[in-house]
Design an enzyme around this catalytic site. Structure first.
Site, PDB file in Angstrom:
ATOM      1  N   ASP A 247      39.719   5.094  56.548  1.00 32.93           N
ATOM      2  CA  ASP A 247      38.968   5.009  57.799  1.00 32.93           C
ATOM      3  C   ASP A 247      37.760   5.896  57.520  1.00 32.93           C
ATOM      4  O   ASP A 247      37.871   7.122  57.512  1.00 32.93           O
ATOM      5  CB  ASP A 247      39.770   5.561  58.977  1.00 32.93           C
ATOM      6  CG  ASP A 247      38.992   5.442  60.274  1.00 32.93           C
ATOM      7  OD1 ASP A 247      37.740   5.490  60.232  1.00 32.93           O
ATOM      8  OD2 ASP A 247      39.612   5.303  61.342  1.00 32.93           O
ATOM      9  N   HIS A 248      36.604   5.263  57.269  1.00 36.24           N
ATOM     10  CA  HIS A 248      35.492   6.067  56.746  1.00 36.24           C
ATOM     11  C   HIS A 248      35.034   7.142  57.729  1.00 36.24           C
ATOM     12  O   HIS A 248      34.387   8.107  57.341  1.00 36.24           O
ATOM     13  CB  HIS A 248      34.323   5.176  56.291  1.00 36.24           C
ATOM     14  CG  HIS A 248      33.556   4.570  57.404  1.00 36.24           C
ATOM     15  ND1 HIS A 248      33.875   3.364  57.959  1.00 36.24           N
ATOM     16  CD2 HIS A 248      32.482   5.015  58.081  1.00 36.24           C
ATOM     17  CE1 HIS A 248      33.031   3.096  58.926  1.00 36.24           C
ATOM     18  NE2 HIS A 248      32.169   4.079  59.024  1.00 36.24           N
TER      19      HIS A 248
ATOM     20  N   GLU B 168      26.561   2.149  69.420  1.00 39.68           N
ATOM     21  CA  GLU B 168      25.714   1.549  68.389  1.00 39.68           C
ATOM     22  C   GLU B 168      24.570   0.810  69.071  1.00 39.68           C
ATOM     23  O   GLU B 168      24.751   0.271  70.172  1.00 39.68           O
ATOM     24  CB  GLU B 168      26.515   0.538  67.561  1.00 39.68           C
ATOM     25  CG  GLU B 168      27.669   1.121  66.787  1.00 39.68           C
ATOM     26  CD  GLU B 168      28.448   0.027  66.059  1.00 39.68           C
ATOM     27  OE1 GLU B 168      28.305  -0.065  64.844  1.00 39.68           O
ATOM     28  OE2 GLU B 168      29.162  -0.740  66.728  1.00 39.68           O
TER      29      GLU B 168
ATOM     30  N   HIS C 204      38.815   4.186  64.516  1.00 40.60           N
ATOM     31  CA  HIS C 204      37.890   5.325  64.515  1.00 40.60           C
ATOM     32  C   HIS C 204      38.066   6.245  65.732  1.00 40.60           C
ATOM     33  O   HIS C 204      38.188   7.458  65.589  1.00 40.60           O
ATOM     34  CB  HIS C 204      36.430   4.846  64.496  1.00 40.60           C
ATOM     35  CG  HIS C 204      36.110   3.935  63.357  1.00 40.60           C
ATOM     36  ND1 HIS C 204      36.648   4.106  62.111  1.00 40.60           N
ATOM     37  CD2 HIS C 204      35.300   2.846  63.269  1.00 40.60           C
ATOM     38  CE1 HIS C 204      36.183   3.160  61.303  1.00 40.60           C
ATOM     39  NE2 HIS C 204      35.372   2.384  61.988  1.00 40.60           N
TER      40      HIS C 204
END
Ligand code: NAD
Length: 498
Positions: A188-189, A227, A251
């Site tokens: 999970d970046h 975003e 996230h």
């Protein structure tokens, strides 16, 4: 040394070379490999972290030879690497460590060649599954069949990890047939972001916050990941997923865990992940009136340039959300009664990821009612302008009585740490952690399943009720009923600001 750096003596990053490794990137010609993985590896190479004996092996369906792949890698680095043109000699040396195997995850092509490359190297072996999740099982099975799934090998799997509890369980069970949990690195970046790790440093490295970190002193916590982009070219994938599956289940859930978990006894992978798991398991089910969904409309006056969500995904009746806001609670001693508000969406007013801890008012105001209501607010900005701001109440300057105002104690990390601080992208950090064998910043199988177990009933509820997301204006902060949800609780969302 700048004036900000004075008094920060240990700030210049020390780069420690990792052990020699071979990294096979399945899907090495794909979008993720070109945008993130390969440029990230090149930056680690330039930083001196990659040993000269390390090898990067691209493996994908495209028919390429080593030279063709190196050309593609060089182009990817030029396009996505960094704003500076890399030194020619460095690039050449890096490309010398890169090779390619044309392989079919579902057939026999290429496997003998890969087996030959990986035979008895004595190095760390890592296999990055940067392909569609539909191929994860095929790759794991073939790695074993071709003798590459030995007990020291590591596999890195990309998101999405399942689309519900059942598919996540099946995927975990499939991988478990060939690899033990300690070999599986679920990315999970978000967990690789500098500020996300700083969350743990701030919480557990300071005496200041932890005593106040509970329902007695915290009024509520907000987590926003906003975003400005729409679904873009990912419409087909996104419409089957939506904000809940694409962002909240992974996230936002991870951020919630890090902000709410108990202090682990040690900063080690299982101690941290055990505490995160306890948070997910203590989450209350979300009531239908505590969650709102939205879909963005076309941009006013610029509809052609920025189509509506439904136009972008090509389905005029799509019921998938591009925005979600919800309220949840954690039923444990620390947090009982403290609401957590989560919000994420596309085409919002600014790109911003922020966690805000809103503290309660003082129990009694010695300054009287005219001083107004004041609360300390701790904001942790994950992107952009990573940093921390603490709102502190002070006296408004000037004569004429005691009027109070809130001012920010602002620490933007780039200013506080100056130029000596090295910027490391999330993928770079995570790949190096794979090589080091450190799973702290990767999701464990039971964590992922617990997150789906919480998410599934919410999604099933929408499906059963035929819930249709409400439209919201492009460039806004989401649907009006998300504001209404907060107002009902006597609270407000923080402004989404860049
Ligand atoms: P992509 O479609 O751009 O690339 C897919 C890669 O898989 C290509 O290299 C292709 O050759 C290879 N491939 C396809 N079928 C194959 C087969 N049968 N055998 C061997 N190789 C095969 O996909 P992507 O955007 O790079 O995404 C890869 C993974 O990363 C997916 O799981 C995706 O969900 C995940 N992911 C991508 C992004 C992103 O920004 N692109 C972000 C997060 C997660």
């Amino acid at each position: 040394m700048t004036k900000h750096q004075e008094g920060i003596p240990h700030m210049v990053s020390r780069v420690i070379q990792v052990d020699p490794f071979d990294l096979v990137i399945f899907g090495g010609t794909g979008d993720l490999a070109r945008r993130k993985i390969l440029p990230g590896l090149f930056r680690r190479f330039c930083a001196g972290q990659m040993p000269a004996s390390a090898r990067i092996i691209g493996a994908a369906r495209t028919d390429l030879d080593d030279a063709g792949y190196r050309k593609m890698v060089a182009e990817a680095i030029a396009e996505f690497g960094s704003e500076h043109t890399p030194p020619e000699a460095k690039l050449k040396a890096f490309l010398g460590q890169v090779s390619y195997v044309a392989i079919d995850a579902r057939g026999d092509t290429g496997w003998a060649a890969l087996q030959e490359i990986m035979k008895g190297t004595g190095k760390v072996e890592a296999y990055y599954f940067s392909v569609s999740p539909a191929l994860f099982g095929d790759l794991a099975e073939r790695l074993q069949r071709w003798g590459m799934a030995d007990q020291d090998a590591r596999i890195v799997v990309e998101k999405p990890f399942g689309r519900d509890l059942e598919t996540a369980r099946t995927l975990n069970a499939t991988l478990a047939k060939y690899f033990s949990e300690s070999q599986v690195y679920r990315i999970d970046h978000y967990l690789g972001k500098e500020t996300v790790q700083n969350l743990m440093a701030v919480r557990f490295g300071n005496m200041l916050f932890e005593p106040l970190w509970n329902a007695q002193y915290v009024d509520h916590i907000q987590i926003t990941v906003a975003e400005t982009v729409g679904v873009g070219g990912r419409g087909e994938y996104y419409d089957k997923s939506g904000a809940m599956r694409d962002m909240v289940q992974n996230h936002l859930m991870q951020l919630l865990c890090l902000i709410a978990m108990e202090p682990p006894a040690r900063f080690d992978p299982d101690a941290v992940r055990d505490e995160k798991l306890k948070v997910i398991r203590a989450l209350d089910p979300v009531l239908p009136h505590h969650v709102v969904r939205g879909q963005y409309e076309a941009e006013k006056g610029n509809a052609g340039a920025h189509p509506s969500y439904r136009e972008a995904v090509g389905d005029p009746r799509s019921k998938t959300e591009s925005f979600i806001a919800l309220k949840t609670q954690i039923s444990n001693w620390r947090w009982s009664g403290t609401p957590f508000y989560l919000r994420t969406g596309k085409r919002m007013s600014a790109r911003s990821s922020e966690i805000t801890v809103v503290f309660k008012e003082t129990p009694h105001s010695i300054f009287g009612a005219e001083a107004g209501q004041h609360r300390n607010v701790l904001s942790i900005r994950l992107q952009p302008n990573e940093g921390i701001t603490l709102g502190v109440t002070i006296k408004e300057p000037g004569p004429g009585g005691m009027r109070l105002i809130d001012v920010p104690l602002d620490m933007t990390f780039s200013e506080a740490l100056g130029e000596g601080a090295e910027h490391v992208d999330a993928y770079e950090r995570l790949i190096m952690d794979v090589i080091r064998g450190n799973q702290t910043l990767f999701m464990r199988g039971d964590e992922v399943e617990a997150a789906w177990a919480w998410t599934d009933p919410i999604i099933h509820g929408w499906e059963a009720r035929g819930d249709v997301p409400k439209p919201y204006e492009s460039g806004s902060d989401g649907t009006t009923d998300s504001q209404e949800m907060m107002r009902r609780d006597g609270r407000n969302w923080r402004e989404v600001s860049p």
